[in-house]
Design an enzyme around this catalytic site. Structure first.
Site, short mmCIF file in Angstrom:
data_model
loop_
_atom_site.label_atom_id
_atom_site.label_comp_id
_atom_site.label_asym_id
_atom_site.label_seq_id
_atom_site.Cartn_x
_atom_site.Cartn_y
_atom_site.Cartn_z
N HIS A 1 25.95 4.21 8.45
CA HIS A 1 26.53 4.05 9.61
C HIS A 1 26.82 5.00 10.91
O HIS A 1 27.47 4.75 11.83
CB HIS A 1 28.15 3.67 8.98
CG HIS A 1 28.48 2.50 8.31
ND1 HIS A 1 29.41 2.79 8.09
CD2 HIS A 1 27.61 1.62 7.71
CE1 HIS A 1 29.34 1.35 6.66
NE2 HIS A 1 28.40 0.94 6.38
N ILE B 1 30.86 8.69 9.09
CA ILE B 1 30.57 9.02 10.39
C ILE B 1 30.84 10.92 10.81
O ILE B 1 30.87 10.58 12.23
CB ILE B 1 30.81 8.06 11.85
CG1 ILE B 1 32.22 7.81 11.62
CG2 ILE B 1 29.94 6.45 11.24
CD1 ILE B 1 32.56 6.90 12.76
N THR C 1 39.60 11.46 3.70
CA THR C 1 41.23 11.36 4.20
C THR C 1 42.60 12.14 4.12
O THR C 1 42.69 12.49 5.09
CB THR C 1 41.93 10.80 3.57
OG1 THR C 1 41.80 10.27 2.12
CG2 THR C 1 41.61 8.88 4.07
#
Ligand SMILES: [Zn+2]
Length: 252
Positions: free
Chosen positions: A126, A108, A33
């Site tokens: 993922h 990802i 983030t």
């Protein structure tokens, strides 16, 4: 136990890292983030505003494929500009020091590879959104190729070999988990002496299972996450703080 303050938490985690000879990090959205990558699953995140397109819908519907690719192209400025953060760099430093054989990630964004991990040493549960694959024959494609074909055709292109749909190399909702990645993640969890869960709420399977696999086979469990996780009660140390700030202290 949950660290009462950042300083003592960082010290204790630093000691555990120093003592461990095989550390397996498991990373989730929280580590990226600070690199500008949104947490798709968070409340208010992209997926709560834009319903994810399930795999079977992508396969069945040309309109769904066009929409999936339009969304991905709209995100390209974010993914292309993202650079590893303090957390990625700290883990890469432990990797170079020989403490981390491989890393398991739910992300990802390719940022562990960019930070210095060999692609072979990043187990992606993922998948990876920075390139595409044919869902039929598995041929890999650059996103730039997909964009160029999309613009030329006015819609999502098919594979040049088998004409099946080309999709980002991610695991979509309703798509089978990648067996090889799952097997490798489980093996890594079983053979480490410190399992380091970072930036994941540890709710979604298999994230929820791997920490206990590691613990059951004798590893210590450390959790660094801004919010409490479902596994906090089982961890040897839990630090609720900003990930970059914690990891920077441990491996600058
Ligand atoms: Zn193909």
């Amino acid at each position: 136990m949950i660290a009462t303050d950042l300083r003592s938490g960082v010290e204790q985690l630093g000691d555990m890292i120093a003592e461990a000879s095989i550390i397996v990090p498991f990373t989730g959205a929280g580590i990226s983030t600070e690199c500008g990558i949104p947490d798709f699953r968070s409340p208010g995140g992209l997926w709560s505003r834009n319903r994810p397109i399930p795999f079977d819908e992508f396969v069945a519907s040309p309109d769904a494929r066009d929409e999936a690719w339009r969304r991905r192209f709209a995100m390209e400025s974010i993914f292309a500009a993202a650079r590893p953060g303090r957390g990625h760099r700290a883990l890469a430093s432990l990797y170079r020091a020989g403490k981390i054989p491989a890393i398991v990630t739910q992300n990802i964004d390719n940022l562990h590879q960019i930070s210095g991990f060999a692609a072979d040493h990043v187990v992606e549960l993922h998948g990876n959104t920075t390139y595409a694959r044919c869902i039929g024959c598995g041929e890999a494609y650059e996103l730039a190729w997909v964009k160029q074909r999309f613009d030329a055709l006015g819609g999502a292109p098919g594979c040049t070999h088998c004409d099946e749909p080309v999709k980002t190399a991610t695991i979509s909702f309703g798509q089978a988990m990648p067996e090889d990645a799952m097997r490798r993640a489980t093996e890594l969890a079983r053979h480490c002496d410190l399992f380091l869960a970072i930036g994941s709420s540890l709710v979604v399977y298999p994230a929820a299972a791997l920490p206990m696999v590691a613990k059951t086979d004798g590893a210590a469990l450390a959790i660094v996450n801004r919010e409490p996780t479902d596994m906090d009660g089982s961890a040897d140390i839990v630090i609720h703080a900003e990930i970059g700030a914690v990891l920077r202290e441990i491996a600058p």
